[in-house]
Write an enzyme that holds these catalytic residues in place. Structure first.
Site, PDB file in Angstrom:
ATOM      1  N   ASP A 336       0.382  -6.054  -1.143  1.00 46.86           N
ATOM      2  CA  ASP A 336      -0.144  -5.921  -2.504  1.00 46.86           C
ATOM      3  C   ASP A 336       0.017  -4.508  -3.064  1.00 46.86           C
ATOM      4  O   ASP A 336       0.162  -3.545  -2.316  1.00 46.86           O
ATOM      5  CB  ASP A 336      -1.637  -6.289  -2.520  1.00 46.86           C
ATOM      6  CG  ASP A 336      -2.451  -5.423  -1.573  1.00 46.86           C
ATOM      7  OD1 ASP A 336      -1.989  -5.201  -0.440  1.00 46.86           O
ATOM      8  OD2 ASP A 336      -3.531  -4.942  -1.950  1.00 46.86           O
ATOM      9  N   GLU A 337      -0.034  -4.440  -4.359  1.00 48.14           N
ATOM     10  CA  GLU A 337      -0.113  -3.170  -5.100  1.00 48.14           C
ATOM     11  C   GLU A 337       0.829  -2.091  -4.565  1.00 48.14           C
ATOM     12  O   GLU A 337       0.416  -0.967  -4.313  1.00 48.14           O
ATOM     13  CB  GLU A 337      -1.554  -2.647  -5.068  1.00 48.14           C
ATOM     14  CG  GLU A 337      -2.530  -3.587  -5.722  1.00 48.14           C
ATOM     15  CD  GLU A 337      -3.975  -3.173  -5.530  1.00 48.14           C
ATOM     16  OE1 GLU A 337      -4.747  -3.296  -6.487  1.00 48.14           O
ATOM     17  OE2 GLU A 337      -4.350  -2.749  -4.426  1.00 48.14           O
ATOM     18  N   THR A 338       2.100  -2.443  -4.447  1.00 43.90           N
ATOM     19  CA  THR A 338       3.060  -1.500  -3.868  1.00 43.90           C
ATOM     20  C   THR A 338       3.734  -0.692  -4.970  1.00 43.90           C
ATOM     21  O   THR A 338       4.957  -0.676  -5.091  1.00 43.90           O
ATOM     22  CB  THR A 338       4.113  -2.271  -3.048  1.00 43.90           C
ATOM     23  OG1 THR A 338       4.626  -3.312  -3.876  1.00 43.90           O
ATOM     24  CG2 THR A 338       3.520  -2.846  -1.804  1.00 43.90           C
TER      25      THR A 338
END
Ligand code: TNX
Length: 523
Positions: A336-338
């Protein structure tokens, strides 16, 4: 009535008192249909009377199935402290004598599946039947809630221990009902994790997702990369001392969960959320530099170096060690949220990590962003934020684990006055945490492609289980009902009353719950 002399008066009262003694032995009329059960069972037929657990009540099990025996021991341990009764366990191939509890794996009702159960309560017996010990365990949770709240006390209480009579037939809507605990932002001790397991078990959840790594901390001993725990484990949000589980402690958590028919899914978040890894092993950073230890709550600033072969050696070692101590079939790879990883690097990274997980005999779970990559067979995408990603996963025939932040995130504040929680997704009061349905969120996301639902508890704002309880309760019971009970049986107006009647249980258990004004808390 007129009495002519003292003899008559005495005779009258002694007969009356005899009658009263007898009538005290009579079962108390009770209405099984009016019990405040959460999650609400599939079907309840009340018969108007009750069964009483007494000092000579025993728990009989049919056959010598080891798991069944385990559930009998668990039930005895639940009942002994408050009743003060011995509740011996015995074996019987036929129904026991009146006054006892009988657990049997002979249900011959396929509809119950592996987690369903049937509970037949008469004045004489409590008979709990299921196809598997996991079903008996779920049924025991129902039995607990049918007893007075004081059954949860650790010391002897007065009783009586009456259970309304009738029949309950019950089984879950979704096969996966989970909760996630973020032990990375703040570390939670083994005992705190066990308390969390007990909470989710009491509402019939069957999966514990442990978020074991993030920018602020690494929480699992990896023998081939010891600095992960030594350095990465030494911090947490706010600058506290952090901590980590040794592999032995992790196995202890898994065994405790397994005794409650709960599977543990460990998550190693990558390639983002990796500052604690980079601070432990700077060679995994593309710059080669050691970053400062991070104790804030920003997201999306760190990334493993996806172009460095060393990164994949590292991941292979971590996954190998983790797979070896994790009996469940899934490992969660985050994803996530890379924001610090370019998509052109992210996609091959996720593809390659899936292969590494498969090589070590496990299946992959990841946050919905992983659907941007090529999902391998049986990879699960956990929908938390992006409908577009959920749709991408569906197009690839992947199953979805449903965790929409604005509905089910346990770390969202209730309202602007909440002392804990974030609110980037929403403020989630009890009504909105209950009034939504997993099949009405994303076009094409239906029972066939929904694995189940999960309630994540991110821990940026809570540092121990007591604080966490304030966010967990009273929302988690509602999530449990969404995952377990038939959709058409659910109504907020009726649910809020049932929830209010759980107050006594929260109080006896010493749970630090949020006393929402939306709920008519029963005294
Ligand atoms: C988003 S949900 C995150 C977490 C945060 C959380 C806070 C998800 C996959 N990522 O890193 O802790 O929001 O609510």
């Amino acid at each position: 009535m007129r009495f002519n002399n003292w003899v008559q008066i005495l005779a009258y009262f002694s007969i009356l008192s005899m009658f009263m003694t007898v009538s005290c032995e009579e079962p108390t009329p009770k209405d099984l249909g009016n019990e405040a059960l959460i999650p609400k069972p599939v079907s309840i037929q009340a018969s108007g009377s009750s069964f009483a657990i007494k000092k000579n009540t025993s728990i009989y099990v049919k056959g010598d199935n080891e798991d069944l025996l385990k559930t009998a021991n668990y039930l005895a341990e639940v009942l002994r402290p408050a009743t003060g009764f011995p509740l011996e366990i015995a074996n019987s191939d036929t129904w026991p004598a009146s006054g006892n509890i009988y657990l049997s794996l002979e249900s011959s009702d396929a509809e119950l599946g592996t987690e369903g159960y049937q509970l037949d309560i008469t004045e004489d017996l409590v008979v709990l039947k299921a196809n598997a010990a996991s079903g008996i365990f779920r049924g025991i949770q129902t039995l607990r809630q049918l007893l007075p709240a004081s059954i949860e006390a650790k010391a002897k209480q007065s009783g009586p221990w009456e259970i309304a009579s009738g029949t309950i037939k019950d089984y879950p809507r979704f096969g996966y009902r989970g909760a996630m605990l973020d032990v990375a932002r703040h570390f939670f001790t083994v005992d705190e994790v066990k308390t969390f397991i007990d909470y989710i078990a009491s509402y019939k959840l069957n999966t514990l997702h442990l978020h074991l790594s993030d920018d602020q901390g690494w929480r699992i001993e990896i023998k081939s990369w010891p600095k992960l725990a030594e350095v990465g484990g030494s911090s947490e949000v706010g600058g506290g001392e952090g901590g980590f589980f040794t592999q032995e402690e992790y196995k202890d958590i898994i065994a405790y969960a397994a005794d409650r028919f709960i599977t543990v899914i460990p998550e190693i978040d990558m390639p983002g959320h990796t500052n604690a890894i980079l601070a432990s092993y700077p060679e995994l950073n593309c710059s080669g530099k050691k970053p400062e230890i991070y104790t804030g709550i920003e997201v999306g600033f760190s990334t493993l170096c996806t172009s460095n072969e060393k990164t994949y050696e590292f991941i292979d070692d971590v996954i190998r060690e983790l797979a070896a101590i994790t009996p469940g079939e899934y490992l969660h790879i985050g994803g996530d949220e890379t924001h610090a990883t370019e998509l052109k690097d992210y996609i091959p990274f996720v593809n390659r990590v899936q292969d590494i997980v498969h090589k070590h005999g496990k299946l992959v779970m990841g946050w919905d962003e992983i659907a941007q990559a090529t999902l391998k067979k049986n990879t699960i995408a956990q929908y938390w934020d992006s409908k577009e990603n959920a749709e991408k996963a569906l197009k690839q025939n992947a199953k979805i684990l449903v965790s929409p932040a604005k509905n089910i995130y346990l770390d969202m504040s209730y309202d602007t006055t909440s002392k804990y929680g974030l609110h980037w997704a929403a403020y989630i009061e009890i009504d909105s945490s209950y009034q939504w349905d997993p099949e009405a969120l994303v076009e094409g996301m239906t029972a066939e492609n929904i694995l189940g639902i999960e309630s994540p508890l991110w821990s940026e704002t809570v540092s121990d289980m007591n604080e966490a309880e304030w966010l967990i309760f009273p929302r988690l019971p509602g999530h449990a009902e969404i995952g377990w009970s038939p959709r058409d049986n659910r109504s907020w107006d009726e649910y809020r009353i049932r929830l209010g009647r759980q107050k006594a249980r929260f109080d006896v258990l010493g749970i630090n719950y949020y006393p929402s004004k939306q709920i008519p808390w029963a005294e």
